[in-house]
Motif scaffolding. Structure first.
Motif, PDB file in Angstrom:
ATOM      1  N   ARG B  20      -1.424   3.369  -0.751  1.00 35.59           N
ATOM      2  CA  ARG B  20      -2.277   2.238  -0.349  1.00 35.59           C
ATOM      3  C   ARG B  20      -3.551   1.848   0.539  1.00 35.59           C
ATOM      4  NH1 ARG B  20       0.036  -2.338   3.234  1.00 35.59           N
ATOM      5  NH2 ARG B  20      -1.241  -2.721   4.816  1.00 35.59           N
ATOM      6  N   LEU B  24      -6.019  -0.919  -1.079  1.00 37.07           N
ATOM      7  CA  LEU B  24      -6.655  -1.637  -0.644  1.00 37.07           C
ATOM      8  C   LEU B  24      -8.288  -1.655  -1.043  1.00 37.07           C
ATOM      9  CD1 LEU B  24      -4.588  -1.618   3.137  1.00 37.07           C
ATOM     10  CD2 LEU B  24      -5.059  -3.215   1.553  1.00 37.07           C
ATOM     11  N   PRO B  30      -0.808  -4.412  -1.918  1.00 35.83           N
ATOM     12  CA  PRO B  30       0.446  -3.869  -1.781  1.00 35.83           C
ATOM     13  C   PRO B  30       1.316  -4.073  -2.084  1.00 35.83           C
ATOM     14  CG  PRO B  30      -1.075  -1.773  -0.262  1.00 35.83           C
ATOM     15  CD  PRO B  30      -1.680  -3.999  -1.000  1.00 35.83           C
ATOM     16  N   HIS B  31       1.492  -5.147  -1.053  1.00 39.00           N
ATOM     17  CA  HIS B  31       2.703  -6.260  -0.879  1.00 39.00           C
ATOM     18  C   HIS B  31       2.978  -6.841  -2.385  1.00 39.00           C
ATOM     19  CE1 HIS B  31       5.319  -8.490   1.027  1.00 39.00           C
ATOM     20  NE2 HIS B  31       5.068  -9.945   0.467  1.00 39.00           N
ATOM     21  N   ALA B  32       1.764  -6.968  -3.495  1.00 41.23           N
ATOM     22  CA  ALA B  32       1.927  -7.790  -4.186  1.00 41.23           C
ATOM     23  C   ALA B  32       2.007  -6.884  -6.040  1.00 41.23           C
ATOM     24  CB  ALA B  32       0.800  -8.557  -4.205  1.00 41.23           C
ATOM     25  N   HIS B  33       2.374  -5.760  -5.681  1.00 36.23           N
ATOM     26  CA  HIS B  33       3.012  -5.023  -6.693  1.00 36.23           C
ATOM     27  C   HIS B  33       3.867  -4.091  -6.634  1.00 36.23           C
ATOM     28  CE1 HIS B  33      -1.407  -6.164  -7.203  1.00 36.23           C
ATOM     29  NE2 HIS B  33      -1.466  -5.755  -7.727  1.00 36.23           N
ATOM     30  N   LEU B  34       4.753  -3.406  -7.539  1.00 30.13           N
ATOM     31  CA  LEU B  34       5.818  -2.267  -7.419  1.00 30.13           C
ATOM     32  C   LEU B  34       5.013  -1.040  -7.905  1.00 30.13           C
ATOM     33  CD1 LEU B  34       9.066  -3.805  -9.270  1.00 30.13           C
ATOM     34  CD2 LEU B  34       8.105  -3.593  -7.013  1.00 30.13           C
ATOM     35  N   THR B  43       7.004   4.081  -2.392  1.00 29.71           N
ATOM     36  CA  THR B  43       6.599   3.959  -1.168  1.00 29.71           C
ATOM     37  C   THR B  43       5.207   3.185  -1.024  1.00 29.71           C
ATOM     38  OG1 THR B  43       7.160   5.030   0.328  1.00 29.71           O
ATOM     39  CG2 THR B  43       8.746   3.141  -0.092  1.00 29.71           C
ATOM     40  N   ASP B  44       3.618   2.566  -0.561  1.00 26.59           N
ATOM     41  CA  ASP B  44       3.118   2.966  -0.507  1.00 26.59           C
ATOM     42  C   ASP B  44       2.250   3.799   0.242  1.00 26.59           C
ATOM     43  OD1 ASP B  44       1.602  -0.424   0.820  1.00 26.59           O
ATOM     44  OD2 ASP B  44       3.036   1.799   2.101  1.00 26.59           O
ATOM     45  N   ASP B  45       3.131   4.344   1.318  1.00 26.67           N
ATOM     46  CA  ASP B  45       2.467   5.917   1.878  1.00 26.67           C
ATOM     47  C   ASP B  45       2.621   7.083   1.472  1.00 26.67           C
ATOM     48  OD1 ASP B  45       5.041   7.187   3.739  1.00 26.67           O
ATOM     49  OD2 ASP B  45       5.432   5.333   1.986  1.00 26.67           O
ATOM     50  N   GLU B  46       2.785   6.963   0.075  1.00 24.37           N
ATOM     51  CA  GLU B  46       2.877   8.219  -0.772  1.00 24.37           C
ATOM     52  C   GLU B  46       1.438   8.793  -1.267  1.00 24.37           C
ATOM     53  OE1 GLU B  46       5.922   8.915  -2.260  1.00 24.37           O
ATOM     54  OE2 GLU B  46       5.314  10.117  -4.253  1.00 24.37           O
ATOM     55  N   GLU B  55       1.420   3.723 -12.029  1.00 21.90           N
ATOM     56  CA  GLU B  55       1.637   2.204 -12.813  1.00 21.90           C
ATOM     57  C   GLU B  55       1.729   1.431 -12.216  1.00 21.90           C
ATOM     58  OE1 GLU B  55       4.662   2.081 -15.392  1.00 21.90           O
ATOM     59  OE2 GLU B  55       4.540   0.037 -15.810  1.00 21.90           O
ATOM     60  N   ILE B  57       2.809  -2.661 -11.029  1.00 25.33           N
ATOM     61  CA  ILE B  57       3.482  -4.176 -11.678  1.00 25.33           C
ATOM     62  C   ILE B  57       3.385  -4.917 -10.366  1.00 25.33           C
ATOM     63  CG2 ILE B  57       5.934  -4.422 -12.984  1.00 25.33           C
ATOM     64  CD1 ILE B  57       7.203  -2.325 -13.358  1.00 25.33           C
TER      65      ILE B  57
END
Lengths: 305, 63
Positions: B20, B24, B30-34, B43-46, B55, B57
């Motif tokens: 995340r 940023l 982050p909300h606009a991508h897989l 998840t973006d907290d990884e 990658e 998407i």
């Protein structure tokens, strides 16, 4: 991050719902949500014949997959718009749709614009006054006309499109900025059938685009990842980008914006305009027979004059 | 270092930060991508580790 339901590793965090889920529970959750909205807005029943407009993209294939799994009898409709622009865009999207249907033994109709009408979307864009430099405008007109025509001719009870919350919020933002009252009155998730118009529903209207994308990915659906080459400068993308900035800052912004708009419609915020468009389009185009306001050629047939 | 790939563009980012934060900093919401790591949705907290290849998407479509 852990799945709220089972404690396993989460694959998606939906801040707007304060919910994180693992793959298995997300793949249960999204169809449940879809079913919930189909019921809430009386979109369809399992006795209805449903025509699903598919583009080969993540949203339409995810929706069709969910409708099939939920037991709604459905057929797909793919419109080959003839968009190439060096990317074979329409060819690839058609292939995605065909592969999807074949894998699930679902029926897919294909309408080829070039074969059936002699022109593609790029042709209309270059050669018509309405289409010049505005491919999205022409594309929308053509798709709406053909979808309605195929639904009526095929005797389908409802035409379903995969418009998601991001799409609806972007349209709502555009119509609000322009105070397009007539369009604002027609933003319901279901438009009832009227003379010459099929019933239309949007089961994904409250599903975030990221949620449908995650579903398609986790389900292993081979969806078209490339964007339409004409969409890069589209106004819709512009509105979505800004909405997403607000969403990132305040999760749930899009859901509240659209959800409260639907509540306002339900409470009669724009009552007198809701039936205006269908009431006006009470005559038939002499060429194709579809509804038109003037009794002369409809907007679609005028493209050929 | 780790890499983040989006539509044939590759960004080199520092490890030991969350995906995340990395997104940023790249001005990628982050909300606009897989977010895909080793073929799986994460998840973006990884936290990014050295050598990770992420990658993205994009999920927002224009039409």
């Amino acid at each position: 991050m852990r799945c709220r339901k089972c404690g396993e590793k989460a694959v998606i965090n939906m801040r707007q719902h304060r919910l994180s889920l693992c793959a298995a529970h997300f793949l249960e959750w999204l169809p449940q949500q879809t079913e919930r909205f189909i019921g809430k807005y009386n979109m369809s029943s399992r006795r209805d014949r449903i025509l699903v407009a598919v583009s080969g993209g993540k949203d339409s294939l995810a929706l069709w997959d969910i409708l099939d799994k939920l037991g709604y009898p459905s057929e797909g409709l793919y419109i080959d718009l003839g968009v190439d622009e060096g990317l074979a865009y329409s060819s690839k999207s058609k292939e995605s749709s065909e592969q999807f249907a074949a894998e699930r033994v679902l029926s897919l109709q294909i309408v080829d614009l070039k074969n059936q009408f002699g022109k593609t979307i790029p042709d209309f864009t270059k050669r018509t006054r309405r289409g010049r430099n505005k491919p999205c405008s022409i594309c929308g007109l053509v798709k709406r006309h053909i979808m309605n025509q195929q639904a009526i001719r095929g005797g389908f009870d409802v035409l379903v499109t995969a418009h998601n919350l991001d799409d609806e919020a972007a349209i709502l933002l555009a119509n609000t900025l322009n105070w397009s009252l007539e369009y604002l009155a027609r933003g319901q998730p279901v438009l009832p059938a009227a003379a010459g118009f099929t019933r239309k529903a949007k089961p994904f209207c409250r599903i975030y685009e990221r949620e449908s994308a995650a579903y398609a990915f986790l389900s292993g659906i081979q969806f078209m990842r490339e964007e339409c080459p004409f969409s890069t400068d589209s106004k819709q993308l512009f509105y979505k980008t800004h909405l997403n900035e607000w969403e990132e800052n305040t999760p749930g912004t899009k859901l509240r914006f659209y959800g409260n708009y639907l509540n306002a419609l339900e409470q009669g915020a724009l009552p007198e305009r809701q039936q205006k468009s269908e009431a006006l389009a009470s005559q038939q185009c002499p060429t194709c027979g579809q509804p038109t306001i003037t009794g002369e050629l409809c907007a679609f047939c005028r493209l050929f004059t | 270092m780790a890499t983040i790939e989006l539509k044939n563009r590759v960004f080199h980012v520092s490890a030991n930060t969350s995906i995340r934060c990395a997104l940023l900093k790249l001005d990628l919401p982050p909300h606009a991508h897989l977010i895909i790591k080793d073929g799986k949705l994460v998840t973006d907290d990884e936290m990014l580790q050295t050598g990770d290849a992420i990658e993205l998407i994009p999920v927002i479509s224009g039409g």
